[in-house]
Write an enzyme that holds these catalytic residues in place. Structure first.
Site, PDB file in Angstrom:
ATOM      1  N   SER A  78     -60.773  -1.280  11.025  1.00  8.15           N
ATOM      2  CA  SER A  78     -59.599  -1.008  10.187  1.00  8.15           C
ATOM      3  C   SER A  78     -60.055  -0.408   8.859  1.00  8.15           C
ATOM      4  O   SER A  78     -61.199  -0.615   8.429  1.00  8.15           O
ATOM      5  CB  SER A  78     -58.796  -2.287   9.953  1.00  8.15           C
ATOM      6  OG  SER A  78     -59.452  -3.105   9.007  1.00  8.15           O
ATOM      7  N   LYS A 115     -60.885 -14.830   4.540  1.00 10.02           N
ATOM      8  CA  LYS A 115     -59.753 -15.622   5.036  1.00 10.02           C
ATOM      9  C   LYS A 115     -59.553 -15.495   6.539  1.00 10.02           C
ATOM     10  O   LYS A 115     -58.882 -16.326   7.133  1.00 10.02           O
ATOM     11  CB  LYS A 115     -58.478 -15.287   4.264  1.00 10.02           C
ATOM     12  CG  LYS A 115     -57.730 -14.075   4.693  1.00 10.02           C
ATOM     13  CD  LYS A 115     -56.358 -14.104   4.044  1.00 10.02           C
ATOM     14  CE  LYS A 115     -55.630 -12.825   4.347  1.00 10.02           C
ATOM     15  NZ  LYS A 115     -54.438 -12.675   3.539  1.00 10.02           N
ATOM     16  N   ASP A 116     -60.133 -14.484   7.157  1.00  6.07           N
ATOM     17  CA  ASP A 116     -60.039 -14.346   8.614  1.00  6.07           C
ATOM     18  C   ASP A 116     -61.167 -15.072   9.350  1.00  6.07           C
ATOM     19  O   ASP A 116     -61.195 -15.090  10.575  1.00  6.07           O
ATOM     20  CB  ASP A 116     -60.071 -12.858   9.010  1.00  6.07           C
ATOM     21  CG  ASP A 116     -58.864 -12.090   8.486  1.00  6.07           C
ATOM     22  OD1 ASP A 116     -57.783 -12.701   8.376  1.00  6.07           O
ATOM     23  OD2 ASP A 116     -59.005 -10.888   8.187  1.00  6.07           O
ATOM     24  N   LEU A 163     -47.409 -17.724   8.260  1.00  2.27           N
ATOM     25  CA  LEU A 163     -46.599 -18.946   8.169  1.00  2.27           C
ATOM     26  C   LEU A 163     -46.709 -19.561   6.781  1.00  2.27           C
ATOM     27  O   LEU A 163     -45.786 -20.187   6.289  1.00  2.27           O
ATOM     28  CB  LEU A 163     -47.048 -19.969   9.218  1.00  2.27           C
ATOM     29  CG  LEU A 163     -46.826 -19.606  10.685  1.00  2.27           C
ATOM     30  CD1 LEU A 163     -47.262 -20.763  11.578  1.00  2.27           C
ATOM     31  CD2 LEU A 163     -45.372 -19.265  10.948  1.00  2.27           C
ATOM     32  N   ARG A 164     -47.853 -19.387   6.142  1.00  2.00           N
ATOM     33  CA  ARG A 164     -48.050 -19.913   4.795  1.00  2.00           C
ATOM     34  C   ARG A 164     -47.086 -19.254   3.805  1.00  2.00           C
ATOM     35  O   ARG A 164     -46.403 -19.933   3.036  1.00  2.00           O
ATOM     36  CB  ARG A 164     -49.505 -19.640   4.352  1.00  2.00           C
ATOM     37  CG  ARG A 164     -49.803 -19.955   2.896  1.00  2.00           C
ATOM     38  CD  ARG A 164     -51.225 -19.529   2.542  1.00  2.00           C
ATOM     39  NE  ARG A 164     -51.437 -18.107   2.767  1.00  2.00           N
ATOM     40  CZ  ARG A 164     -51.077 -17.152   1.923  1.00  2.00           C
ATOM     41  NH1 ARG A 164     -50.518 -17.459   0.774  1.00  2.00           N
ATOM     42  NH2 ARG A 164     -51.294 -15.885   2.212  1.00  2.00           N
ATOM     43  N   ARG A 165     -47.000 -17.923   3.854  1.00  2.00           N
ATOM     44  CA  ARG A 165     -46.085 -17.221   2.949  1.00  2.00           C
ATOM     45  C   ARG A 165     -44.643 -17.550   3.309  1.00  2.00           C
ATOM     46  O   ARG A 165     -43.818 -17.825   2.436  1.00  2.00           O
ATOM     47  CB  ARG A 165     -46.317 -15.705   3.043  1.00  2.00           C
ATOM     48  CG  ARG A 165     -47.677 -15.306   2.457  1.00  2.00           C
ATOM     49  CD  ARG A 165     -48.054 -13.854   2.758  1.00  2.00           C
ATOM     50  NE  ARG A 165     -49.346 -13.520   2.173  1.00  2.00           N
ATOM     51  CZ  ARG A 165     -50.177 -12.596   2.664  1.00  2.00           C
ATOM     52  NH1 ARG A 165     -49.860 -11.930   3.752  1.00  2.00           N
ATOM     53  NH2 ARG A 165     -51.324 -12.353   2.068  1.00  2.00           N
ATOM     54  N   ARG A 174     -46.381  -6.818  11.868  1.00  2.00           N
ATOM     55  CA  ARG A 174     -47.777  -6.761  12.301  1.00  2.00           C
ATOM     56  C   ARG A 174     -48.335  -5.361  12.075  1.00  2.00           C
ATOM     57  O   ARG A 174     -47.642  -4.463  11.619  1.00  2.00           O
ATOM     58  CB  ARG A 174     -47.906  -7.108  13.800  1.00  2.00           C
ATOM     59  CG  ARG A 174     -47.728  -8.575  14.174  1.00  2.00           C
ATOM     60  CD  ARG A 174     -48.863  -9.498  13.743  1.00  2.00           C
ATOM     61  NE  ARG A 174     -50.192  -8.918  13.831  1.00  2.00           N
ATOM     62  CZ  ARG A 174     -50.964  -8.955  14.894  1.00  2.00           C
ATOM     63  NH1 ARG A 174     -50.542  -9.501  16.006  1.00  2.00           N
ATOM     64  NH2 ARG A 174     -52.175  -8.435  14.860  1.00  2.00           N
ATOM     65  N   ASN A 222     -51.959  -2.936  10.858  1.00  2.00           N
ATOM     66  CA  ASN A 222     -52.815  -2.935   9.680  1.00  2.00           C
ATOM     67  C   ASN A 222     -51.999  -2.588   8.436  1.00  2.00           C
ATOM     68  O   ASN A 222     -50.818  -2.240   8.521  1.00  2.00           O
ATOM     69  CB  ASN A 222     -54.029  -2.018   9.881  1.00  2.00           C
ATOM     70  CG  ASN A 222     -53.626  -0.566  10.022  1.00  2.00           C
ATOM     71  OD1 ASN A 222     -52.757  -0.083   9.305  1.00  2.00           O
ATOM     72  ND2 ASN A 222     -54.258   0.122  10.950  1.00  2.00           N
ATOM     73  N   THR A 264     -49.972   0.726   8.366  1.00  2.37           N
ATOM     74  CA  THR A 264     -48.812   0.692   9.272  1.00  2.37           C
ATOM     75  C   THR A 264     -47.680  -0.129   8.667  1.00  2.37           C
ATOM     76  O   THR A 264     -46.508   0.242   8.738  1.00  2.37           O
ATOM     77  CB  THR A 264     -49.217   0.024  10.613  1.00  2.37           C
ATOM     78  OG1 THR A 264     -50.478   0.529  11.007  1.00  2.37           O
ATOM     79  CG2 THR A 264     -48.195   0.271  11.684  1.00  2.37           C
ATOM     80  N   ARG A 265     -48.038  -1.258   8.053  1.00  4.93           N
ATOM     81  CA  ARG A 265     -47.003  -2.109   7.469  1.00  4.93           C
ATOM     82  C   ARG A 265     -46.274  -1.403   6.333  1.00  4.93           C
ATOM     83  O   ARG A 265     -45.054  -1.502   6.207  1.00  4.93           O
ATOM     84  CB  ARG A 265     -47.631  -3.391   6.917  1.00  4.93           C
ATOM     85  CG  ARG A 265     -48.150  -4.294   8.012  1.00  4.93           C
ATOM     86  CD  ARG A 265     -48.663  -5.582   7.419  1.00  4.93           C
ATOM     87  NE  ARG A 265     -49.561  -6.241   8.363  1.00  4.93           N
ATOM     88  CZ  ARG A 265     -49.971  -7.491   8.250  1.00  4.93           C
ATOM     89  NH1 ARG A 265     -49.563  -8.214   7.217  1.00  4.93           N
ATOM     90  NH2 ARG A 265     -50.768  -8.015   9.133  1.00  4.93           N
ATOM     91  N   CYS A 281     -56.142 -19.936   9.821  1.00  5.23           N
ATOM     92  CA  CYS A 281     -55.472 -19.042   8.855  1.00  5.23           C
ATOM     93  C   CYS A 281     -53.971 -19.061   9.082  1.00  5.23           C
ATOM     94  O   CYS A 281     -53.180 -18.860   8.186  1.00  5.23           O
ATOM     95  CB  CYS A 281     -56.031 -17.629   9.034  1.00  5.23           C
ATOM     96  SG  CYS A 281     -55.112 -16.332   8.221  1.00  5.23           S
TER      97      CYS A 281
HETATM   98  N1  LIG Z   1     -54.821 -11.434   7.771  1.00  7.00           N
HETATM   99  C1  LIG Z   1     -54.960 -10.036   7.448  1.00  7.00           C
HETATM  100  C2  LIG Z   1     -55.720  -9.797   6.194  1.00  7.00           C
HETATM  101  N2  LIG Z   1     -56.989 -10.201   6.073  1.00  7.00           N
HETATM  102  C3  LIG Z   1     -57.423  -9.886   4.801  1.00  7.00           C
HETATM  103  C4  LIG Z   1     -56.375  -9.262   4.138  1.00  7.00           C
HETATM  104  C5  LIG Z   1     -56.376  -8.779   2.750  1.00  7.00           C
HETATM  105  C6  LIG Z   1     -57.626  -8.951   1.947  1.00  7.00           C
HETATM  106  C7  LIG Z   1     -58.000 -10.376   1.629  1.00  7.00           C
HETATM  107  O1  LIG Z   1     -57.155 -11.280   1.629  1.00  7.00           O
HETATM  108  O2  LIG Z   1     -59.184 -10.587   1.344  1.00  7.00           O
HETATM  109  C8  LIG Z   1     -55.295  -9.186   5.012  1.00  7.00           C
HETATM  110  C9  LIG Z   1     -53.970  -8.558   4.766  1.00  7.00           C
HETATM  111  C10 LIG Z   1     -53.000  -9.386   3.974  1.00  7.00           C
HETATM  112  O3  LIG Z   1     -52.994 -10.623   4.053  1.00  7.00           O
HETATM  113  O4  LIG Z   1     -52.181  -8.798   3.262  1.00  7.00           O
END
Ligand SMILES: NCc1[nH]cc(CCC(=O)O)c1CC(=O)O
Length: 322
Positions: A18, A88-89, A138-140, A157, A159, A162-163, A250
């Protein structure tokens, strides 16, 4: 001049394909190249499951290693030497034989409100009743439903780019995205409001990069330490210990905020139900050196306030596919 030492090694970096992943990986490559001009760092890209499954809500497929598994196999099979992830992933429990070698300096970890152009000049407090807010987290969702029950929430959904296209063509009135991702992709001008912790506690590790490698590769580990940011590392270790202790990935409504002042780390955490009706939140402070202990301590406090029941309900609902 001849040298008797062995020729410098070529180090292979693994990355998702990505745009955001590549920007992050090339940044790491550049930082390392500056510190180690004699080493060759090569970038190898791979598609992960998370990049391929784009039509199913993340919460339903589960997220354990969705964006990291192929890269981890690449390291175990010696095809790449380390992988750069959005921290975070990266699941809080890593596969046997791999380690989180370094965490780099974090960007602003907060969530951002990105509005459709017709709402220019507005904030989350002034959006109209029924405004369609896109988020796949779900957190947001849980935190915003709690504070803004009059909005309509819709999954989104794909990248980042796209969003944004979906927002611009009117599928949504606003999106909630990480500030960090937008900044790294040069889209900071699209941020209408940085959401403060009172509105949205961010994801564990948000805004930081985590670099994973083979646990027995001491050479690569010592190279990676050169680009580690100690404060970000302590903050993220506290956040990850909190999440690990609650056994959430996550894709559970768990948010955090951290701060280090004079060697003292303050960690705030929230666990929320998906409908936004039940929230438990608390804060702990202690030595940054005891980061992981603080994370576990906060998890224990929130469990006493009902976090376990909230999370169990969510897992049952996800399994039922609701
Ligand atoms: N889960 C997707 C994801 N993984 C990392 C980021 C953004 C960069 C980051 O949080 O470090 C994002 C997109 C988002 O949440 O908007």
């Amino acid at each position: 001049m001849t040298s008797v030492s062995s020729p410098p090694r070529t180090i292979r970096i693994g990355s998702r394909k990505s745009q955001l992943a590549l920007v992050q990986t090339y940044w790491v490559q550049e930082q390392l190249q500056k510190s180690f001009p004699d080493i060759t760092f090569e970038v190898h890209t791979m598609s992960t499951q998370g990049d391929k499954i784009l039509d199913v809500a993340l919460a339903k497929i589960g997220d354990k290693g969705l964006f990291t598994k192929e890269l981890e196999l690449g390291m175990i099979n010696q095809e790449i030497d380390f992988a750069v992830h959005s921290l975070k992933d990266l699941p809080t429990k890593l596969p046997e034989g791999l380690t989180l070698a370094a965490i780099t300096e974090r960007e602003n970890p907060a969530d951002a409100l990105v509005l459709h152009e017709k709402y220019k000049g507005q904030t989350i407090d002034t959006l109209p009743e029924g405004a369609v807010i896109g988020t796949s987290s779900l957190r947001r969702l849980a935190q915003l439903r709690n504070k803004f029950p009059h909005f309509t929430f819709k999954d989104v959904r794909g990248n980042l780019i796209t969003r944004m296209e979906k927002l611009d063509k009117g599928d949504y009135d606003a999106l909630i995205l990480a500030v960090a991702g937008l900044e790294r992709l040069g889209m900071s001008d699209r941020i209408h409001q940085v959401l403060p912790p009172e509105i949205s506690l961010h994801a564990v590790g948000q805004g930081a990069l985590g670099i994973e490698c083979r646990a027995d590769d001491s050479e690569v580990i010592s190279i990676l330490k050169a680009i580690e940011d100690p404060q970000t590392r302590d903050r993220c270790l506290a956040e990850r210990a909190f999440l690990r202790s609650l056994e959430g990935g996550c894709q559970v409504p768990i948010g955090v905020n951290t701060e280090i002042v004079d060697g003292n780390l303050t960690l705030t955490g929230i666990v929320a139900s998906v409908d936004g009706q039940k929230l438990v939140q608390d804060t702990v402070t202690g030595l940054a050196n005891d980061a992981e202990k603080l994370g576990t301590e906060l998890a224990n406090i929130l469990r006493k306030q009902g976090a376990t029941e909230i999370l169990e309900t969510i897992f049952t609902e996800i399994q039922r596919g609701s």
